[in-house]
Design an enzyme around this catalytic site. Structure first.
Site, short mmCIF file in Angstrom:
data_model
loop_
_atom_site.label_atom_id
_atom_site.label_comp_id
_atom_site.label_asym_id
_atom_site.label_seq_id
_atom_site.Cartn_x
_atom_site.Cartn_y
_atom_site.Cartn_z
N SER A 73 27.60 -52.65 -3.80
CA SER A 73 28.09 -52.13 -2.52
C SER A 73 29.28 -51.19 -2.72
CB SER A 73 28.45 -53.27 -1.56
OG SER A 73 29.50 -54.05 -2.08
N SER A 81 36.93 -51.32 -7.00
CA SER A 81 36.58 -52.71 -7.25
C SER A 81 36.61 -53.49 -5.95
CB SER A 81 37.55 -53.34 -8.25
OG SER A 81 37.30 -54.73 -8.39
N HIS A 82 35.87 -54.57 -5.91
CA HIS A 82 35.92 -55.46 -4.76
C HIS A 82 37.24 -56.22 -4.70
CE1 HIS A 82 31.70 -54.58 -4.44
NE2 HIS A 82 31.65 -55.25 -3.30
N SER A 83 37.99 -56.19 -5.79
CA SER A 83 39.27 -56.89 -5.87
C SER A 83 40.40 -55.88 -6.06
CB SER A 83 39.25 -57.85 -7.06
OG SER A 83 40.54 -58.31 -7.36
#
Length: 130
Positions: A70, A10-12
């Protein structure tokens, strides 16, 4: 490791770690790694993903789930950096629902391809009938 393992990208960092915590309660016998964020910031990091894959890589296989575009690029790069692990599949599934289904299926001892198919089927889940 007797089950298919999971990697959550995850981006987080908080999302990846929170989802991991949830899934560990659902499927305590499944090895799960979280690869979220990029050095304390929002984003993804191919090296971090590679390390996560290698930390839970199972002879039964590993499923990588991701949140946004991404993250897919970095997961693919991580696989290349890890030598293209043969038993690792990147699933085209929604992160939360797909990971939940993957954890349940893996916990039941299902083989890699069945786990991938089940979590990818989560794309068809209708949450609200209109």
């Amino acid at each position: 490791m007797n089950h298919v393992s999971l990697v959550l990208v995850s981006h987080s960092e908080e999302i990846a770690e929170g989802l991991k915590k949830l899934l560990e309660q659902v499927a305590p016998n499944v090895d799960i790694a979280a690869a979220g964020g990029n050095n304390g910031e929002i984003g993804t990091n191919a090296l971090h993903i590679q390390e996560a894959i290698e930390s839970v890589c199972s002879e039964k296989g590993t499923v990588v789930l991701f949140d946004l575009g991404s993250a897919l690029l970095n997961a693919e790069l991580a696989l290349e950096m890890a030598g293209g692990k043969e038993r690792v599949r990147i699933a085209d599934a929604p992160l939360v629902e797909g990971a939940y289904i993957a954890a349940v299926e893996a916990g039941l001892g299902k083989p890699l391809e069945e786990v991938v198919q089940a979590c990818e089927a989560a794309k068809q889940i209708v949450k609200i009938e209109k």
